[in-house]
Design a protein around this motif. Structure first.
Motif, PDB file in Angstrom:
ATOM      1  N   ASP A  54       0.809  -1.216   0.000  1.00  0.00           N
ATOM      2  CA  ASP A  54       0.000   0.000   0.000  1.00  0.00           C
ATOM      3  C   ASP A  54       0.849   1.277   0.000  1.00  0.00           C
ATOM      4  O   ASP A  54       0.319   2.374   0.112  1.00  0.00           O
ATOM      5  N   GLY A  55       2.174   1.139  -0.101  1.00  0.00           N
ATOM      6  CA  GLY A  55       3.026   2.329  -0.153  1.00  0.00           C
ATOM      7  C   GLY A  55       3.794   2.594   1.130  1.00  0.00           C
ATOM      8  O   GLY A  55       4.069   1.671   1.905  1.00  0.00           O
ATOM      9  N   LEU A  56       4.135   3.878   1.348  1.00  0.00           N
ATOM     10  CA  LEU A  56       4.975   4.283   2.486  1.00  0.00           C
ATOM     11  C   LEU A  56       4.264   4.032   3.818  1.00  0.00           C
ATOM     12  O   LEU A  56       3.142   4.481   4.026  1.00  0.00           O
ATOM     13  N   ARG A  57       4.962   3.318   4.714  1.00  0.00           N
ATOM     14  CA  ARG A  57       4.358   3.037   6.022  1.00  0.00           C
ATOM     15  C   ARG A  57       5.075   3.750   7.164  1.00  0.00           C
ATOM     16  O   ARG A  57       4.457   4.137   8.145  1.00  0.00           O
ATOM     17  N   ALA A  58       6.398   3.850   7.083  1.00  0.00           N
ATOM     18  CA  ALA A  58       7.117   4.531   8.175  1.00  0.00           C
ATOM     19  C   ALA A  58       8.482   5.003   7.701  1.00  0.00           C
ATOM     20  O   ALA A  58       9.143   4.346   6.903  1.00  0.00           O
ATOM     21  N   VAL A  59       8.890   6.167   8.205  1.00  0.00           N
ATOM     22  CA  VAL A  59      10.226   6.709   7.949  1.00  0.00           C
ATOM     23  C   VAL A  59      11.101   6.366   9.152  1.00  0.00           C
ATOM     24  O   VAL A  59      10.746   6.660  10.295  1.00  0.00           O
ATOM     25  N   LEU A  60      12.240   5.724   8.873  1.00  0.00           N
ATOM     26  CA  LEU A  60      13.117   5.232   9.940  1.00  0.00           C
ATOM     27  C   LEU A  60      14.414   6.044  10.020  1.00  0.00           C
ATOM     28  O   LEU A  60      14.610   6.983   9.267  1.00  0.00           O
ATOM     29  N   ASP A  61      15.292   5.585  10.902  1.00  0.00           N
ATOM     30  CA  ASP A  61      16.682   6.056  10.962  1.00  0.00           C
ATOM     31  C   ASP A  61      16.832   7.562  11.058  1.00  0.00           C
ATOM     32  O   ASP A  61      17.273   8.229  10.133  1.00  0.00           O
ATOM     33  N   TRP A  62      16.510   8.074  12.216  1.00  0.00           N
ATOM     34  CA  TRP A  62      16.515   9.524  12.452  1.00  0.00           C
ATOM     35  C   TRP A  62      17.807  10.006  13.099  1.00  0.00           C
ATOM     36  O   TRP A  62      17.890  11.137  13.544  1.00  0.00           O
ATOM     37  N   GLU A  63      18.822   9.170  13.140  1.00  0.00           N
ATOM     38  CA  GLU A  63      20.000   9.557  13.919  1.00  0.00           C
ATOM     39  C   GLU A  63      20.812  10.689  13.299  1.00  0.00           C
ATOM     40  O   GLU A  63      21.628  11.294  13.976  1.00  0.00           O
ATOM     41  N   LEU A  64      20.592  10.985  12.001  1.00  0.00           N
ATOM     42  CA  LEU A  64      21.329  12.087  11.376  1.00  0.00           C
ATOM     43  C   LEU A  64      20.497  13.381  11.288  1.00  0.00           C
ATOM     44  O   LEU A  64      20.897  14.337  10.622  1.00  0.00           O
ATOM     45  N   ALA A  65      19.335  13.403  11.966  1.00  0.00           N
ATOM     46  CA  ALA A  65      18.474  14.592  11.912  1.00  0.00           C
ATOM     47  C   ALA A  65      19.226  15.814  12.430  1.00  0.00           C
ATOM     48  O   ALA A  65      20.011  15.723  13.372  1.00  0.00           O
ATOM     49  N   HIS A  66      19.002  16.952  11.751  1.00  0.00           N
ATOM     50  CA  HIS A  66      19.667  18.185  12.164  1.00  0.00           C
ATOM     51  C   HIS A  66      18.878  19.380  11.628  1.00  0.00           C
ATOM     52  O   HIS A  66      17.880  19.199  10.923  1.00  0.00           O
ATOM     53  N   LEU A  67      19.293  20.580  11.956  1.00  0.00           N
ATOM     54  CA  LEU A  67      18.665  21.772  11.411  1.00  0.00           C
ATOM     55  C   LEU A  67      19.390  22.170  10.141  1.00  0.00           C
ATOM     56  O   LEU A  67      20.619  22.111  10.083  1.00  0.00           O
ATOM     57  N   GLY A  68      18.620  22.565   9.122  1.00  0.00           N
ATOM     58  CA  GLY A  68      19.280  22.957   7.881  1.00  0.00           C
ATOM     59  C   GLY A  68      18.263  23.349   6.827  1.00  0.00           C
ATOM     60  O   GLY A  68      17.058  23.467   7.093  1.00  0.00           O
ATOM     61  N   ASP A  69      18.748  23.533   5.609  1.00  0.00           N
ATOM     62  CA  ASP A  69      17.904  23.871   4.469  1.00  0.00           C
ATOM     63  C   ASP A  69      17.055  22.639   4.108  1.00  0.00           C
ATOM     64  O   ASP A  69      17.602  21.561   3.875  1.00  0.00           O
ATOM     65  N   PRO A  70      15.719  22.789   4.090  1.00  0.00           N
ATOM     66  CA  PRO A  70      14.878  21.616   3.794  1.00  0.00           C
ATOM     67  C   PRO A  70      15.190  20.963   2.449  1.00  0.00           C
ATOM     68  O   PRO A  70      14.927  19.768   2.269  1.00  0.00           O
ATOM     69  N   MET A  71      15.763  21.747   1.507  1.00  0.00           N
ATOM     70  CA  MET A  71      16.077  21.168   0.185  1.00  0.00           C
ATOM     71  C   MET A  71      17.121  20.047   0.289  1.00  0.00           C
ATOM     72  O   MET A  71      17.255  19.235  -0.625  1.00  0.00           O
TER      73      MET A  71
END
Lengths: 114, 321
Positions: free
Chosen positions: B205-222
Motif C-alpha cells: 500500500d506504499g509508504l508506512r514509516a520513515v526510519l533512521d533519524w540519527e542524522l536529523a539536524h537543522l538545515g535547508d529543507p532542500m
C-alpha cells in the motif's frame, strides 16, 4: 623478471574466481551467496587491474605531468587553492579521463550504463 | 553448556524491558542488528511486537533528541513508528540511551521495493508519498526538538576528507563548484538527513514509516529532497527520485502538501552535494575495513566505488561549471 613458476598471479586469481563461480555460487544461498558474488566481483576487478595497470599508470602520470603536479595530493591542493582556475577546462578533462580509467577497472558496466 | 552471549543478553534484556514498557510479559527477544554505534532488538510485550534501539554504552550521541524529533514527526502526521518509551545516558534503566517503538511491518530492502511485483502499486504512489512526508517534516517548528544543531555540510565534509588523508581532485573540483553556487536560503527546518529507500518501510500500500533519524539536524529543507535523488539511492533504476519517480512528481507533491516552492536548481545543488557525500562515505566504509575495525571484503570493495561518485559528479556538473 620475476622468479616465479607458472601460473602468473593473474592466472591464480582467475582460477579462484572460476571456482567461486562454478562451485560456491551454485552451492550457497542468501548472505553467503551474496558474499561469494562480492568476492567474484573483487577478483574480476583485480584481473582487470593486472591487465590494464601498467598502461593506466603511465597515462595517469602523463596527465599529472601535463598539469605540473607530482601526484594526486598536489593536484587536489592546487585545485583547492584556485591556482589552476585558469586551466579549469583542461584540469576537468584530465581528471575525468583518470576517473574513467578507474571505473573501467572497478566497474566497467557502470561506465557503459551512463 | 553455557548459553551464547546473545541469548544471555536477551534474557537479561527481557526483564529490564518489562519494567520500561510496563508489560507483564516480554518474550521473543531477538537481536536484529548490532551496528558500530547502536544495536536493534525486536521483542513482544504482552502480545504487542516492539522494537528497541539502544546506543552503545559510552557513545556520546544523545538518543533523547532523536526520540523527541520522532515524536514531533508523528504528531505532525508523518508516517513513523510510535515512540513507546525512551531514556538517555548510561544510568538509564537499560544502561545506555535507548528508544522503544512500535514495530511496523513491511519491506526496507530497496532492491525488493524497486523490483518485486508485490510493490508495483506502491511504486506508483511512493513519489507523492515521499514528497508529502517531507513537507510534513519541514513544517514542524524548529524549536520543537531542542538539542538539534545546524551543521555546515561543506565545512564538515571538507574536514572529514582532510582527516582521511586521501585527496581526490574530483572532490576538490566539486567542493569549489558547490562553494561558488551555494543557494542563498534563509529557510531553516528540521532535516531528516538520510531520507531514502533503505530507511523507509514500504508495504504493498506504499509508504508506512520513515526510519533512521540519527542524522536529523537543522538545515535547508532542500537537503532532504536532493539526497533522495542521489544516483546511489536509485539502486540501478533510471528514475531519479528514489528510483521510483521523476523530479517534477516529487516537487509537485512536496508543494501540494504545504512544502515551500522548490527551485529545481537548488534541489540539484543539494543532489550534487549528496553525490559528493556518498563518495566520501564510501571511503569511510572502506576505512572501517582498512583500520581493522571490521574486516570485510565487502567493505574493502566499497573503496573502489568512490570513482562511481566521481563519474556521477562530472555527469551532473557537465554544462554547469
Amino acid at each position: 623478471m620475476i622468479p616465479h613458476d607458472m601460473p602468473t598471479s593473474r592466472e591464480l586469481v582467475e582460477s579462484v574466481r572460476e571456482w567461486l563461480e562454478r562451485d560456491v555460487l551454485t552451492g550457497t544461498t542468501g548472505r553467503l551467496q551474496f558474499h561469494a558474488r562480492v568476492a567474484i566481483n573483487v577478483l574480476a576487478m583485480v584481473e582487470r587491474e593486472l591487465d590494464a595497470g601498467a598502461v593506466q599508470a603511465a597515462t595517469h602520470q602523463a596527465r599529472l605531468d601535463q598539469l605540473g603536479c607530482a601526484d594526486e595530493a598536489e593536484l587536489a591542493a592546487r585545485i583547492r587553492s584556485g591556482e589552476l582556475d585558469e586551466r579549469a577546462d583542461e584540469v576537468r578533462e584530465l581528471v575525468w579521463a583518470s576517473v574513467r580509467d578507474k571505473l573501467s577497472v572497478a566497474n566497467p558496466k557502470y561506465l557503459a550504463g551512463s | 553448556m553455557s548459553a551464547p552471549p546473545v541469548d544471555r543478553l536477551a534474557g537479561q534484556l527481557a526483564g529490564q524491558l518489562a519494567g520500561v514498557v510496563g508489560a507483564a510479559s516480554v518474550t521473543d527477544v531477538v537481536r536484529l542488528s548490532g551496528g558500530a554505534s547502536r544495536e536493534t532488538w525486536r521483542f513482544v510485550a504482552d502480545g504487542r511486537p516492539l522494537i528497541l534501539q539502544r546506543q552503545r554504552s559510552g557513545d556520546g550521541r544523545d538518543m533523547g533528541v532523536e526520540a523527541s524529533v520522532l515524536r514531533a514527526a508523528g504528531a505532525a502526521g508523518m508516517p513513523v513508528a510510535q515512540v513507546i518509551a525512551s531514556g538517555t545516558g548510561d544510568d538509564s534503566p537499560l544502561g545506555a540511551s535507548f528508544m522503544v517503538m512500535t514495530a511496523v511491518e513491511g519491506e526496507t530492502i530497496a532492491r525488493k521495493i524497486l523490483r518485486d511485483d508485490e510493490y508495483a502499486e506502491a511504486r506508483t504512489m511512493l513519489p507523492a508519498q515521499l514528497g508529502a512526508a517531507l513537507a510534513q517534516l519541514h513544517a514542524i517548528p524548529v524549536d520543537t526538538a531542542p538539542g538539534l544543531v545546524e551543521q555546515d555540510q561543506i565545512e564538515y565534509y571538507r574536514t572529514v576528507m582532510d582527516t582521511l588523508g586521501q585527496p581526490h581532485p574530483t572532490f576538490e573540483l566539486a567542493f569549489r563548484w558547490l562553494e561558488q553556487h551555494r543557494p542563498v536560503s534563509p529557510r531553516q527546518a528540521i532535516v531528516h538527513g538520510d531520507f531514502r529507500l533503505g530507511n523507509v518501510i514500504v508495504g504493498p500500500d506504499g509508504l508506512r514509516a520513515v526510519l533512521d533519524w540519527e542524522l536529523a539536524h537543522l538545515g535547508d529543507p532542500m537537503e532532504d529532497l536532493g539526497w533522495l535523488c542521489v544516483k546511489a539511492w536509485r539502486f540501478g533504476s533510471p528514475k531519479p527520485v528514489a528510483g521510483v519517480g521523476d523530479y517534477q512528481q516529487l516537487f509537485d507533491a512536496y508543494e501540494a502538501a504545504g512544502g515551500a516552492t522548490v527551485d529545481p536548481d537548488e534541489a540539484r545543488w543539494w543532489e550534487v552535494l549528496g553525490t559528493l557525500k556518498w563518495g566520501i562515505m564510501c571511503i569511510l566504509q572502506c576505512n572501517a575495513h582498512m583500520s581493522g575495525f571490521s574486516r570485510s571484503h565487502e567493505l574493502a570493495a566499497i573503496g573502489r566505488r568512490v570513482c562511481e561518485n566521481e563519474h556521477d559528479l562530472f555527469l551532473a556538473l557537465e554544462g554547469r561549471w
